[in-house]
Write a protein that holds these residues in place. Structure first.
Motif, PDB file in Angstrom:
ATOM      1  N   GLN A 199       0.932  -1.133   0.119  1.00  0.00           N
ATOM      2  CA  GLN A 199      -0.051   0.080   0.070  1.00  0.00           C
ATOM      3  C   GLN A 199       0.850   1.291  -0.060  1.00  0.00           C
ATOM      4  OE1 GLN A 199      -3.496  -0.122  -0.245  1.00  0.00           O
ATOM      5  NE2 GLN A 199      -3.430   2.090  -0.555  1.00  0.00           N
ATOM      6  N   ALA A 200       2.109   1.277   0.926  1.00  0.00           N
ATOM      7  CA  ALA A 200       2.858   2.237   0.958  1.00  0.00           C
ATOM      8  C   ALA A 200       3.626   2.483  -0.607  1.00  0.00           C
ATOM      9  CB  ALA A 200       4.028   2.236   1.914  1.00  0.00           C
ATOM     10  N   ALA A 201       3.843   1.489  -0.954  1.00  0.00           N
ATOM     11  CA  ALA A 201       4.523   1.657  -2.607  1.00  0.00           C
ATOM     12  C   ALA A 201       3.580   2.285  -3.474  1.00  0.00           C
ATOM     13  CB  ALA A 201       4.698   0.206  -2.960  1.00  0.00           C
ATOM     14  N   HIS A 202       2.255   1.948  -3.416  1.00  0.00           N
ATOM     15  CA  HIS A 202       1.451   2.523  -4.455  1.00  0.00           C
ATOM     16  C   HIS A 202       1.124   4.143  -4.123  1.00  0.00           C
ATOM     17  CE1 HIS A 202      -0.521  -0.862  -6.546  1.00  0.00           C
ATOM     18  NE2 HIS A 202      -0.441  -1.411  -5.246  1.00  0.00           N
ATOM     19  N   GLY A 203       1.086   4.427  -2.626  1.00  0.00           N
ATOM     20  CA  GLY A 203       1.073   5.686  -2.510  1.00  0.00           C
ATOM     21  C   GLY A 203       2.465   6.373  -2.862  1.00  0.00           C
ATOM     22  N   GLU A 204       3.651   6.052  -2.633  1.00  0.00           N
ATOM     23  CA  GLU A 204       4.741   6.621  -3.161  1.00  0.00           C
ATOM     24  C   GLU A 204       5.093   6.773  -4.628  1.00  0.00           C
ATOM     25  OE1 GLU A 204       8.461   8.528  -2.294  1.00  0.00           O
ATOM     26  OE2 GLU A 204       6.779   7.911  -1.163  1.00  0.00           O
ATOM     27  N   ALA A 205       4.473   5.733  -5.030  1.00  0.00           N
ATOM     28  CA  ALA A 205       4.389   5.656  -6.660  1.00  0.00           C
ATOM     29  C   ALA A 205       3.619   6.970  -7.058  1.00  0.00           C
ATOM     30  CB  ALA A 205       4.248   4.342  -7.224  1.00  0.00           C
ATOM     31  N   ALA A 206       2.484   6.999  -6.729  1.00  0.00           N
ATOM     32  CA  ALA A 206       1.431   7.997  -7.286  1.00  0.00           C
ATOM     33  C   ALA A 206       2.170   9.487  -6.887  1.00  0.00           C
ATOM     34  CB  ALA A 206       0.014   7.902  -6.291  1.00  0.00           C
ATOM     35  N   ARG A 207       2.922   9.783  -5.656  1.00  0.00           N
ATOM     36  CA  ARG A 207       3.462  10.938  -5.344  1.00  0.00           C
ATOM     37  C   ARG A 207       4.526  11.173  -6.383  1.00  0.00           C
ATOM     38  NH1 ARG A 207       7.613  12.589  -3.151  1.00  0.00           N
ATOM     39  NH2 ARG A 207       8.519  10.687  -2.667  1.00  0.00           N
ATOM     40  N   ILE A 208       5.516  10.164  -6.663  1.00  0.00           N
ATOM     41  CA  ILE A 208       6.591  10.625  -7.514  1.00  0.00           C
ATOM     42  C   ILE A 208       5.887  11.108  -8.937  1.00  0.00           C
ATOM     43  CG2 ILE A 208       8.192   9.484  -8.783  1.00  0.00           C
ATOM     44  CD1 ILE A 208       8.881   7.753  -6.244  1.00  0.00           C
ATOM     45  N   VAL A 209       4.867  10.287  -9.333  1.00  0.00           N
ATOM     46  CA  VAL A 209       4.317  10.687 -10.864  1.00  0.00           C
ATOM     47  C   VAL A 209       3.677  12.049 -10.467  1.00  0.00           C
ATOM     48  CG1 VAL A 209       2.410   9.917 -12.600  1.00  0.00           C
ATOM     49  CG2 VAL A 209       3.860   8.218 -11.378  1.00  0.00           C
ATOM     50  N   ASP A 210       3.113  12.362  -9.376  1.00  0.00           N
ATOM     51  CA  ASP A 210       2.460  13.655  -9.344  1.00  0.00           C
ATOM     52  C   ASP A 210       3.442  14.770  -9.287  1.00  0.00           C
ATOM     53  OD1 ASP A 210      -0.066  12.666  -9.389  1.00  0.00           O
ATOM     54  OD2 ASP A 210      -0.169  12.817  -7.207  1.00  0.00           O
ATOM     55  N   GLU A 211       4.693  14.361  -8.709  1.00  0.00           N
ATOM     56  CA  GLU A 211       5.763  15.501  -8.654  1.00  0.00           C
ATOM     57  C   GLU A 211       6.502  15.645 -10.091  1.00  0.00           C
ATOM     58  OE1 GLU A 211       8.264  14.358  -5.731  1.00  0.00           O
ATOM     59  OE2 GLU A 211       7.265  14.874  -3.978  1.00  0.00           O
ATOM     60  N   ALA A 212       6.587  14.619 -10.707  1.00  0.00           N
ATOM     61  CA  ALA A 212       7.022  14.656 -11.884  1.00  0.00           C
ATOM     62  C   ALA A 212       6.147  15.200 -12.961  1.00  0.00           C
ATOM     63  CB  ALA A 212       6.959  13.059 -12.598  1.00  0.00           C
ATOM     64  N   HIS A 213       4.905  15.271 -12.780  1.00  0.00           N
ATOM     65  CA  HIS A 213       3.968  16.140 -13.680  1.00  0.00           C
ATOM     66  C   HIS A 213       3.953  17.538 -13.229  1.00  0.00           C
ATOM     67  CE1 HIS A 213       1.600  13.128 -16.047  1.00  0.00           C
ATOM     68  NE2 HIS A 213       1.611  12.226 -14.944  1.00  0.00           N
ATOM     69  N   VAL A 214       4.128  17.797 -12.049  1.00  0.00           N
ATOM     70  CA  VAL A 214       4.268  19.088 -11.402  1.00  0.00           C
ATOM     71  C   VAL A 214       5.477  19.929 -11.677  1.00  0.00           C
ATOM     72  CG1 VAL A 214       4.369  20.574  -9.178  1.00  0.00           C
ATOM     73  CG2 VAL A 214       2.890  18.847  -9.606  1.00  0.00           C
ATOM     74  N   GLU A 215       6.461  19.027 -11.802  1.00  0.00           N
ATOM     75  CA  GLU A 215       7.896  19.484 -12.484  1.00  0.00           C
ATOM     76  C   GLU A 215       7.849  19.929 -13.776  1.00  0.00           C
ATOM     77  OE1 GLU A 215      11.596  21.011 -12.348  1.00  0.00           O
ATOM     78  OE2 GLU A 215      10.329  20.608 -10.470  1.00  0.00           O
ATOM     79  N   ALA A 216       7.248  18.725 -14.530  1.00  0.00           N
ATOM     80  CA  ALA A 216       7.008  18.939 -16.012  1.00  0.00           C
ATOM     81  C   ALA A 216       6.265  20.298 -16.397  1.00  0.00           C
ATOM     82  CB  ALA A 216       6.425  17.844 -16.612  1.00  0.00           C
ATOM     83  N   ASP A 217       5.305  20.639 -15.563  1.00  0.00           N
ATOM     84  CA  ASP A 217       4.497  21.677 -15.832  1.00  0.00           C
ATOM     85  C   ASP A 217       5.145  22.941 -15.512  1.00  0.00           C
ATOM     86  OD1 ASP A 217       2.257  19.961 -16.679  1.00  0.00           O
ATOM     87  OD2 ASP A 217       1.284  20.084 -14.895  1.00  0.00           O
ATOM     88  N   LYS A 218       5.972  22.865 -14.323  1.00  0.00           N
ATOM     89  CA  LYS A 218       6.851  24.134 -13.994  1.00  0.00           C
ATOM     90  C   LYS A 218       7.593  24.384 -15.012  1.00  0.00           C
ATOM     91  CE  LYS A 218       9.614  25.882 -10.260  1.00  0.00           C
ATOM     92  NZ  LYS A 218      10.836  26.024 -11.115  1.00  0.00           N
ATOM     93  N   GLN A 219       8.344  23.557 -15.507  1.00  0.00           N
ATOM     94  CA  GLN A 219       9.443  23.575 -16.457  1.00  0.00           C
ATOM     95  C   GLN A 219       8.821  24.124 -17.679  1.00  0.00           C
ATOM     96  OE1 GLN A 219      11.783  20.438 -16.980  1.00  0.00           O
ATOM     97  NE2 GLN A 219      12.832  20.301 -15.014  1.00  0.00           N
ATOM     98  N   ARG A 220       7.576  23.763 -18.256  1.00  0.00           N
ATOM     99  CA  ARG A 220       6.984  24.125 -19.403  1.00  0.00           C
ATOM    100  C   ARG A 220       6.598  25.712 -19.336  1.00  0.00           C
ATOM    101  NH1 ARG A 220       3.664  20.701 -19.502  1.00  0.00           N
ATOM    102  NH2 ARG A 220       4.784  19.314 -20.875  1.00  0.00           N
ATOM    103  N   GLY A 221       6.004  25.997 -17.963  1.00  0.00           N
ATOM    104  CA  GLY A 221       5.651  27.598 -17.765  1.00  0.00           C
ATOM    105  C   GLY A 221       6.773  28.305 -17.687  1.00  0.00           C
TER     106      GLY A 221
END
Length: 241
Positions: free
Chosen positions: A169-191
């Motif tokens: 369960q913790a792995a699923h949560g961490e994976a989701a967090r990492i994916v979200d951070e990756a999306h956020v970082e990508a959006d920030k760099q694009r902005g």
């Protein structure tokens, strides 16, 4: 002439001092003295008249000489005035021709400077556009790479955590967090990339606006009438960075 006036003064004195006749306005004057004075006046008048005539003749001669000299002076003055006017007209035409030549040269220089500035602006615009496009592509690619790395890291972490039943369960949560951070970082760099490109385009827009204002100012000044010599002249252009 002096003796005539002197004799007349003596006659006036004799009349004024003569004894009056009672009951009349007449008087008694000494005949001998009066006749003597009248003879003096009669003898003096011909010479004085001749002198007066000589004076009148001399006056007429002087008047004629003055008229002749005045006519010559007027003729000379008219000739000098005509020559001065002709010289002034020639000088005015020369100055006007010089002013036209300078105006044409300044207009040619203005056109050349305007064309140079437009060419420089176009080159700067192209340079900024190319640099902005390259920077945008680099940042987008960097965001994609970071996103892909984050996905891969998340997947690897997910696979590792799945192998451990106690932390699935913790792995699923961490994976989701990492994916979200990756999306956020990508959006920030694009902005950030979009903001950088927008700033560069705004700088180039201001440069083009300044260039156009300078060209319009030069054209408006060139359309104004050219003043004759004697008027002060100002600088034709005021270039601003």
């Amino acid at each position: 002439m002096y003796r005539v006036f002197e004799a007349l003064d003596e006659l006036v004195t004799i009349v004024e001092e003569a004894r009056g006749v009672p009951m009349t306005s007449s008087c008694v004057v000494p005949r001998g003295d009066t006749l003597e004075l009248l003879d003096d006046i009669r003898d003096a008048l011909p010479g004085e008249v001749d002198d007066a005539q000589d004076v009148l003749d001399k006056r007429d001669q002087l008047i004629q000489t003055a008229r002749t000299e005045a006519a010559e002076t007027v003729t000379t003055a008219n000739t000098e005035a005509d020559r001065t006017v002709a010289d002034a007209q020639a000088e005015a035409e020369r100055i006007l021709a010089d002013a036209r030549a300078r105006a044409e040269q300044m207009m040619s220089d203005a056109h050349g400077e305007a064309e140079r500035m437009v060419a420089a602006g176009q080159a700067e615009f192209q340079n900024l556009t190319d640099r902005s496009r390259a920077e945008s592509e680099r940042m987008i690619q960097a965001g994609r790479d970071a996103y892909e790395r984050a996905i891969e890291d998340g997947r690897a972490e997910q696979a590792r955590l799945v192998a451990q039943t106690e932390v699935v369960q913790a792995a699923h949560g961490e994976a989701a967090r990492i994916v979200d951070e990756a999306h956020v970082e990508a959006d920030k760099q694009r902005g950030d990339c979009d903001a950088y490109v927008d700033g560069k385009l705004a700088e180039f827009s201001e440069l083009l606006a300044t260039t156009l204002r300078t060209v319009d100012s030069g054209r408006n000044h060139l359309r104004s009438p050219i003043n004759l010599p004697g008027n002060s002249r100002t600088s034709l252009y005021d270039y601003q960075a």
